[in-house]
Scaffold this motif. Structure first.
Motif, short mmCIF file in Angstrom:
data_model
loop_
_atom_site.label_atom_id
_atom_site.label_comp_id
_atom_site.label_asym_id
_atom_site.label_seq_id
_atom_site.Cartn_x
_atom_site.Cartn_y
_atom_site.Cartn_z
N ARG A 241 -67.50 62.09 54.91
CA ARG A 241 -68.02 62.88 56.03
C ARG A 241 -68.55 61.92 57.08
NH1 ARG A 241 -72.64 65.36 52.49
NH2 ARG A 241 -73.87 63.50 52.21
N PHE A 242 -68.64 62.44 58.30
CA PHE A 242 -69.14 61.61 59.39
C PHE A 242 -70.62 61.28 59.19
CE2 PHE A 242 -65.56 63.43 61.89
CZ PHE A 242 -65.02 62.23 62.31
N THR A 243 -71.01 60.09 59.61
CA THR A 243 -72.42 59.73 59.69
C THR A 243 -73.00 60.43 60.93
OG1 THR A 243 -71.90 57.77 60.99
CG2 THR A 243 -72.06 57.48 58.58
N SER A 244 -74.27 60.25 61.18
CA SER A 244 -74.91 60.96 62.30
C SER A 244 -74.24 60.65 63.63
CB SER A 244 -76.40 60.64 62.35
OG SER A 244 -76.60 59.26 62.55
N GLY A 245 -73.84 59.42 63.87
CA GLY A 245 -73.17 59.09 65.14
C GLY A 245 -71.67 58.93 65.02
N GLY A 246 -71.15 59.12 63.82
CA GLY A 246 -69.74 58.88 63.58
C GLY A 246 -68.79 59.80 64.31
N ALA A 247 -69.10 61.09 64.34
CA ALA A 247 -68.21 62.05 65.01
C ALA A 247 -68.13 61.75 66.50
CB ALA A 247 -68.67 63.48 64.76
N GLU A 248 -69.25 61.43 67.11
CA GLU A 248 -69.25 61.12 68.54
C GLU A 248 -68.48 59.83 68.80
OE1 GLU A 248 -69.78 61.65 72.55
OE2 GLU A 248 -70.02 63.06 70.90
N ALA A 249 -68.67 58.83 67.96
CA ALA A 249 -67.92 57.57 68.11
C ALA A 249 -66.42 57.83 67.98
CB ALA A 249 -68.39 56.55 67.07
N ALA A 250 -66.04 58.70 67.05
CA ALA A 250 -64.63 59.03 66.85
C ALA A 250 -64.07 59.74 68.08
CB ALA A 250 -64.46 59.90 65.61
N ARG A 251 -64.82 60.68 68.63
CA ARG A 251 -64.36 61.40 69.83
C ARG A 251 -64.15 60.43 71.00
NH1 ARG A 251 -68.42 65.05 68.12
NH2 ARG A 251 -67.49 66.90 67.21
N LEU A 252 -65.10 59.53 71.19
CA LEU A 252 -64.99 58.56 72.28
C LEU A 252 -63.81 57.62 72.08
CD1 LEU A 252 -68.78 57.72 72.77
CD2 LEU A 252 -67.31 59.07 74.30
N ALA A 253 -63.62 57.16 70.85
CA ALA A 253 -62.50 56.26 70.56
C ALA A 253 -61.16 56.96 70.74
CB ALA A 253 -62.63 55.70 69.14
N LEU A 254 -61.07 58.22 70.34
CA LEU A 254 -59.83 58.97 70.53
C LEU A 254 -59.55 59.17 72.02
CD1 LEU A 254 -59.97 61.68 67.71
CD2 LEU A 254 -58.31 59.81 67.95
N ALA A 255 -60.58 59.47 72.78
CA ALA A 255 -60.41 59.65 74.22
C ALA A 255 -59.93 58.35 74.87
CB ALA A 255 -61.71 60.12 74.86
N ALA A 256 -60.53 57.24 74.46
CA ALA A 256 -60.12 55.94 75.01
C ALA A 256 -58.69 55.60 74.61
CB ALA A 256 -61.08 54.85 74.54
N ALA A 257 -58.32 55.90 73.36
CA ALA A 257 -56.95 55.63 72.90
C ALA A 257 -55.96 56.50 73.65
CB ALA A 257 -56.85 55.89 71.40
N TYR A 258 -56.33 57.74 73.91
CA TYR A 258 -55.45 58.65 74.64
C TYR A 258 -55.26 58.14 76.07
CZ TYR A 258 -53.63 62.71 77.04
OH TYR A 258 -52.86 63.54 77.80
N GLN A 259 -56.35 57.75 76.72
CA GLN A 259 -56.26 57.25 78.09
C GLN A 259 -55.45 55.96 78.15
OE1 GLN A 259 -60.34 57.06 79.30
NE2 GLN A 259 -60.38 59.19 79.94
N GLY A 260 -55.67 55.09 77.18
CA GLY A 260 -54.91 53.84 77.13
C GLY A 260 -53.43 54.08 76.90
N GLY A 261 -53.12 55.03 76.02
CA GLY A 261 -51.72 55.37 75.76
C GLY A 261 -51.06 56.00 76.96
#
Length: 113
Positions: free
Chosen positions: A79-99
């Motif tokens: 399961r996500f840690t307290s900040g893990g879900a937000e970090a995942a959302r930000l990383a996915l957004a950055a990966a999407y923008q980069g792609g």
């Protein structure tokens, strides 16, 4: 949190599966089926996400297994840690923008000389 893990397509698929219900603990086979990836691919990704501090894991209670018929091996839940879900959302957004940016920079196939 540790550094951001590599955002491969497979990592993105795992994160998206986890983000479907970010508060829930999920086990590897379940995530494998949702992400459409083999378990041999899922577990190294989960380990990297745990090492990055985005996920925490724990073993299923033995009492839960005793209730199943037939008995099965214990499951390891993630399961996500307290900040893990937000970090995942930000990383996915950055990966999407980069792609999307790299797709715009690539010439279309079949065009030109």
């Amino acid at each position: 949190m540790a550094k951001t893990p590599r955002m491969t397509l497979q990592t993105q698929l795992v994160l998206r599966a986890l983000l479907e219900s970010p508060a829930d603990a999920r086990y590897g086979l379940e995530l494998s089926q949702e992400a459409g990836l083999p378990t041999g691919t899922i577990h190294p990704i989960l380990a990297r996400l745990e090492n990055a501090g985005w996920l925490e894991s724990f073993w299923e209670d033995r009492g839960e297994i005793e209730k199943t018929d037939p008995p099965r091996p214990r499951r390891r839940f993630y399961r996500f840690t307290s900040g893990g879900a937000e970090a995942a959302r930000l990383a996915l957004a950055a990966a999407y923008q980069g792609g999307a940016a790299s797709a715009r920079l690539r010439p279309a196939e079949g065009l030109g000389s």
